[in-house]
Design a protein around this motif. Structure first.
Motif, short mmCIF file in Angstrom:
data_model
loop_
_atom_site.label_atom_id
_atom_site.label_comp_id
_atom_site.label_asym_id
_atom_site.label_seq_id
_atom_site.Cartn_x
_atom_site.Cartn_y
_atom_site.Cartn_z
N ASN A 1 0.82 -1.22 0.00
CA ASN A 1 0.00 0.00 0.00
C ASN A 1 0.85 1.26 0.00
OD1 ASN A 1 -2.02 -1.78 0.40
ND2 ASN A 1 -2.16 -1.47 2.62
N SER A 2 2.16 1.10 0.16
CA SER A 2 2.94 2.29 0.44
C SER A 2 3.69 2.81 -0.78
CB SER A 2 3.94 1.98 1.56
OG SER A 2 4.71 3.12 1.79
N SER A 3 3.14 3.87 -1.36
CA SER A 3 3.84 4.46 -2.50
C SER A 3 5.08 5.20 -2.00
CB SER A 3 2.91 5.41 -3.25
OG SER A 3 2.51 6.43 -2.36
N VAL A 4 5.06 5.59 -0.73
CA VAL A 4 6.22 6.33 -0.18
C VAL A 4 7.48 5.49 -0.29
CG1 VAL A 4 7.19 7.24 1.97
CG2 VAL A 4 4.84 7.72 1.38
N LEU A 5 7.39 4.23 0.15
CA LEU A 5 8.57 3.37 0.12
C LEU A 5 9.01 3.13 -1.32
CD1 LEU A 5 7.72 0.70 2.86
CD2 LEU A 5 9.18 2.69 3.06
N ALA A 6 8.04 2.87 -2.20
CA ALA A 6 8.38 2.61 -3.61
C ALA A 6 9.11 3.82 -4.21
CB ALA A 6 7.11 2.30 -4.38
N ASP A 7 8.64 5.03 -3.87
CA ASP A 7 9.29 6.24 -4.40
C ASP A 7 10.73 6.36 -3.90
OD1 ASP A 7 6.99 6.83 -5.68
OD2 ASP A 7 6.35 8.42 -4.29
N ILE A 8 10.93 5.99 -2.63
CA ILE A 8 12.29 6.10 -2.07
C ILE A 8 13.22 5.08 -2.76
CG2 ILE A 8 13.70 5.86 0.02
CD1 ILE A 8 11.20 6.88 1.57
N TYR A 9 12.70 3.86 -2.95
CA TYR A 9 13.53 2.85 -3.64
C TYR A 9 13.91 3.37 -5.04
CZ TYR A 9 11.55 -0.35 -0.06
OH TYR A 9 11.14 -0.94 1.11
N THR A 10 12.94 3.97 -5.72
CA THR A 10 13.22 4.50 -7.05
C THR A 10 14.28 5.59 -6.99
OG1 THR A 10 10.90 4.12 -7.58
CG2 THR A 10 12.11 5.50 -9.12
N ALA A 11 14.14 6.47 -5.98
CA ALA A 11 15.11 7.58 -5.87
C ALA A 11 16.52 7.03 -5.61
CB ALA A 11 14.69 8.52 -4.74
N PHE A 12 16.62 6.02 -4.76
CA PHE A 12 17.95 5.45 -4.48
C PHE A 12 18.54 4.79 -5.74
CE2 PHE A 12 17.14 4.93 0.39
CZ PHE A 12 17.52 6.25 0.59
N ASP A 13 17.69 4.09 -6.47
CA ASP A 13 18.17 3.46 -7.71
C ASP A 13 18.66 4.54 -8.68
OD1 ASP A 13 17.60 0.95 -6.77
OD2 ASP A 13 15.63 0.83 -7.75
N ARG A 14 17.93 5.64 -8.67
CA ARG A 14 18.29 6.76 -9.56
C ARG A 14 19.65 7.34 -9.16
NH1 ARG A 14 18.17 8.73 -13.76
NH2 ARG A 14 17.58 10.87 -14.20
N ILE A 15 19.87 7.48 -7.85
CA ILE A 15 21.17 8.02 -7.40
C ILE A 15 22.29 7.06 -7.82
CG2 ILE A 15 22.58 8.60 -5.36
CD1 ILE A 15 20.03 9.58 -3.99
N SER A 16 22.03 5.77 -7.71
CA SER A 16 23.04 4.80 -8.14
C SER A 16 23.40 5.04 -9.59
CB SER A 16 22.52 3.36 -8.01
OG SER A 16 22.23 3.06 -6.68
N SER A 17 22.39 5.24 -10.42
CA SER A 17 22.72 5.39 -11.84
C SER A 17 23.29 6.78 -12.15
CB SER A 17 21.54 5.02 -12.73
OG SER A 17 20.58 6.03 -12.69
N LEU A 18 22.81 7.81 -11.47
CA LEU A 18 23.34 9.16 -11.73
C LEU A 18 24.80 9.28 -11.29
CD1 LEU A 18 20.30 11.29 -10.51
CD2 LEU A 18 21.25 11.33 -12.82
N SER A 19 25.13 8.63 -10.18
CA SER A 19 26.48 8.81 -9.62
C SER A 19 27.43 7.71 -10.07
CB SER A 19 26.42 8.78 -8.09
OG SER A 19 26.01 7.49 -7.65
N GLY A 20 26.87 6.64 -10.59
CA GLY A 20 27.73 5.50 -10.96
C GLY A 20 28.22 4.75 -9.73
N LYS A 21 27.68 5.08 -8.56
CA LYS A 21 28.07 4.37 -7.33
C LYS A 21 26.81 3.84 -6.66
CE LYS A 21 32.31 6.79 -6.86
NZ LYS A 21 32.86 8.12 -6.63
N LYS A 22 26.80 2.54 -6.45
CA LYS A 22 25.56 1.90 -5.99
C LYS A 22 25.17 2.34 -4.57
CE LYS A 22 23.67 -2.77 -5.51
NZ LYS A 22 22.30 -2.33 -5.76
N VAL A 23 23.90 2.63 -4.41
CA VAL A 23 23.36 2.92 -3.07
C VAL A 23 22.86 1.59 -2.49
CG1 VAL A 23 21.56 4.17 -1.80
CG2 VAL A 23 22.65 5.24 -3.79
N TYR A 24 23.35 1.25 -1.31
CA TYR A 24 22.95 -0.02 -0.70
C TYR A 24 21.83 0.21 0.31
CZ TYR A 24 27.13 -2.01 -2.74
OH TYR A 24 28.07 -2.43 -3.63
#
Ligand SMILES: Cc1cc2nc3c(=O)[nH]c(=O)nc-3n(C[C@H](O)[C@H](O)[C@H](O)COP(=O)(O)OP(=O)(O)OC[C@H]3O[C@@H](n4cnc5c(N)ncnc54)[C@H](O)[C@@H]3O)c2cc1C
Lengths: 486, 159
Positions: free
Chosen positions: A382-405
């Motif tokens: 039910n939580s779009s908040v968590l899904a949005d955060i996961y997406t943002a972290f994945d995005r940072i991984s790709s923008l920075s080239g360094k994986k967010v764990y």
């Protein structure tokens, strides 16, 4: 033998408990505050000549004093008690894990000092007798007490603040992002070892020195290392069973009124176990509607050459991505200097960041009592908040080239709330607009478990404001207390 | 720093004599027990030097058939102890009244100084107060010419 009788006992000395106690005592009440953890050995507590202090986890005390208790269903007996003076209490559950702390001053020792108000309409619609206006003055009070303010661009000395950071990546957006006020002594200019593992030199303002110490001579009695194990309703009030770890003794205390502020996790434990033992009855909505405030912590090994993110204020500031409005905050590993480890590892950790995503989740989880353990259910679909955060972290991984764990689908929260919520009736909530348990007169709940919804921002000020409101209700209903409190 | 290892909040077998006396002092006389009640012994005088976990283990043994005492029965102002099973053979009879207890507050008083008892048992006194619905905390006292000494504590639990 004459039983010890108290008018008001407050359980827990964090944002809820310390605020309630401070306001009540300032208004002339006599209050006994029971705290399971010790006074922490900081400069202010030492200067006040409190002799029974325990170290913050640092140096050789790090391994002994970092953890108080770990609970998980797969541990023998469901939990391991590591050290009575340990700082953190971890509760692992596959759907939602919680982290809280122990010691006089509660969460103020470990928190990042982000002192934030929630959205203006946060308090509206939960109870006819309550609105944002009712609570507003209590926010002002605690923000002022904690010396809260935002980092200004003129604060040239503050290292690593996101707003003064000229090397911030371009995809980190701070324009239009409200930066947190921080309960910090900026003027001292000391910017290290002041975050998750406490602040020995009190650069970070904590509740023990700020709210409690000044009232010790004025009617406040703080009993540290006193863990409440059971709350039993009696004809005249309450009988508390308390483990006094200072004197290795079990004590029985009587109280006319009890303000429970042991933090969301431990308040729920205490209410459930007291009910399971027949000491309390009722509370049909206990455990309903808990949440994690959408917290998702992550480790970002950005390994930036020439940086030392471990210095600065406890938090380095909030940001969003240019193309994603999820609320993110960055922190350095402030305190790493005092943890014993190989110097190469330390140097490396100083160049990395911790990121936390957060937002107002649905708060539709439940807590239940199974065996003698709290079990949490937190439906994530039910939580779009968590899904949005996961997406943002994945995005940072790709923008920075360094994986967010981070742990996808296994949220860990340092901001748990709910389970003993405020509301209109016994069927849908545990407490009323005065903070009193609907069907147990004289028992009040003044911590994160009382919150009616996720604040969506760090909750300490909201908890303190709620506690201030409860204190005001208690004062207005009690003839012996008189001064203005808000 | 020594931590009390207390597994559940009201596992009274973990408590010391003085701690139980403190708790007892906060309890009301409450409702009088009636019928047969299960008994559980702990905090035996002279064993308080034992570390709590060891004492807990010992008292757990006292709850097994190794200890023939099963509980007590109450009928108006009389009662007795029962061995082997809950309404098994009766031994140790007492007269029940409400009196001021050793701590100056009201208690249910079990006086073993009754003719049916052998001389040795007549020196026993029991004191009971209600802990919660259907549960009573009690202490067994030994009457001497110089006063009373607590011998042990026990709970009585309704079925
Ligand atoms: C690492 C970390 C960083 C955080 N950063 C922020 C931040 O920057 N801003 C923010 O707003 N919030 C932050 N928080 C959250 C904040 O600390 C909590 O929301 C807040 O402390 C909760 O207040 P409380 O009164 O509900 O409980 P607490 O502050 O946790 O206080 C509860 C107290 O009760 C005591 N207690 C528990 N059980 C018993 C018992 N049985 N008997 C006696 N005493 C008992 C505990 O030892 C504790 O001292 C952070 C939390 C963590 C863990």
């Amino acid at each position: 033998m004459v039983a010890e009788k108290h008018d008001i006992i407050v359980i827990g000395s964090g944002f809820g408990g310390a605020t309630t106690a401070a306001k009540l005592v300032s208004a002339g009440a006599k209050v006994t505050l029971l705290e399971r953890g010790p006074w922490r050995d900081t400069d202010a507590i030492r200067a006040a000549n409190i002799s029974a202090r325990a170290p913050l986890p640092a140096g050789k005390s790090f391994f002994s004093h970092a953890l108080r208790r770990v609970s998980a269903s797969w541990l023998p007996g469901g939990q391991i008690n590591l050290h009575g003076d340990g700082l953190f209490d971890l509760h692992y559950d596959s759907q939602l894990s919680m982290i809280c702390s122990s010691g006089v001053g509660g969460g103020s020792h470990v928190y990042s000092a982000m002192n934030v108000r929630p959205a203006e309409d946060y308090w509206d619609g939960h109870h006819d007798a309550l609105s944002g206006t009712t609570i507003a003055a209590h926010y002002d009070w605690i923000l002022e007490k904690m010396g809260s303010r935002t980092v200004a661009s003129s604060d040239a000395l503050v290292p690593n603040s996101i707003i003064t950071d000229s090397r911030r990546p371009t995809w980190m957006n701070v324009a239009g992002v409200r930066q947190p006020e921080m309960g910090f002594r900026f003027a001292r200019g000391r910017f290290s070892n002041n975050s998750f593992f406490g602040s020995q030199d009190n650069s970070k303002v904590s509740l023990d020195e700020r709210l409690l110490l000044p009232l010790l001579e004025r009617g406040l009695s703080v009993r540290d290392r006193h863990e409440v194990m059971d709350i039993c309703q009696t004809d005249q009030g309450f009988r508390l069973t308390v483990k006094d770890n200072q004197h290795n003794r079990i004590r029985t205390l009587l109280a006319g009124r009890v303000v429970l502020a042991a933090g969301t996790l431990n308040t729920l434990r205490l209410l459930f176990s007291s009910r399971a033992h027949g000491s309390l009855n009722g509370m049909p909505a206990l455990g309903q509607r808990i949440g994690g405030n959408g917290d998702v912590p992550a480790y970002w090994p950005c390994n930036e050459t020439g940086r030392d993110y471990s210095t600065g204020t406890p938090c380095h500031g909030r940001f969003t991505l240019q193309d994603n409005h999820t609320d993110l905050t960055r922190y350095g590993l402030n305190g790493v200097d005092r943890i014993p480890m190989p110097s190469s590892l330390r140097a490396r950790l100083k160049r990395d960041l911790v990121l936390v995503g957060m937002g107002a989740d649905q708060g539709d989880g439940t807590a239940s009592w199974q065996g003698s353990r709290l079990k949490l259910n937190y439906p994530q679909r039910n939580s779009s908040v968590l899904a949005d955060i996961y997406t943002a972290f994945d995005r940072i991984s790709s923008l920075s080239g360094k994986k967010v764990y981070f742990l996808r689908d296994r949220p860990i929260t340092v901001h748990p709330f709910g389970g003993a919520r405020l509301g209109q009736s016994t069927a849908d909530s545990v407490i009323n607009a005065c903070g009193e348990v609907h069907d147990i007169p004289g028992l009040f709940i003044a911590d994160g478990s009382a919150l009616p919804a996720a604040p969506g921002v760090p909750p300490s000020m909201t908890i303190a404001a709620w506690a201030g409101h409860i204190a005001a209700q208690l004062i207005s209903s009690s003839p012996s207390t008189h001064q203005e409190v808000a | 720093m020594t931590q009390i290892s207390l597994t559940t909040p009201i596992q009274l077998s973990d408590w010391r004599d003085q701690e139980l006396a403190d708790l007892f002092a906060t309890l009301p006389v409450g409702a009088a027990p009636s019928g047969h009640l299960h008994g559980k012994l702990f905090a035996v005088h002279g064993l308080t030097f034992l570390p709590r976990p060891l004492a807990r283990g010992l008292y757990a043994l006292l709850s097994t058939p190794l200890n023939p005492w099963r509980g007590k029965s109450f009928s108006n102002d009389k009662g007795s102890n029962h061995l082997l099973w809950l309404n098994g053979p009766a031994l140790g009879h007492y007269h029940i009244s409400q009196q001021t207890g050793a701590d100056g507050q009201h208690s249910l008083w079990l006086d073993y100084n009754v003719e049916r008892n052998p001389a040795l048992l007549r020196r026993i006194r029991g004191e009971a107060r209600q802990l919660r619905k259907d549960q009573w905390l009690c202490r067994m006292l030994w009457q001497t010419d110089r006063g009373q000494t607590t011998l042990l504590w026990f709970t009585l639990q309704g079925e």
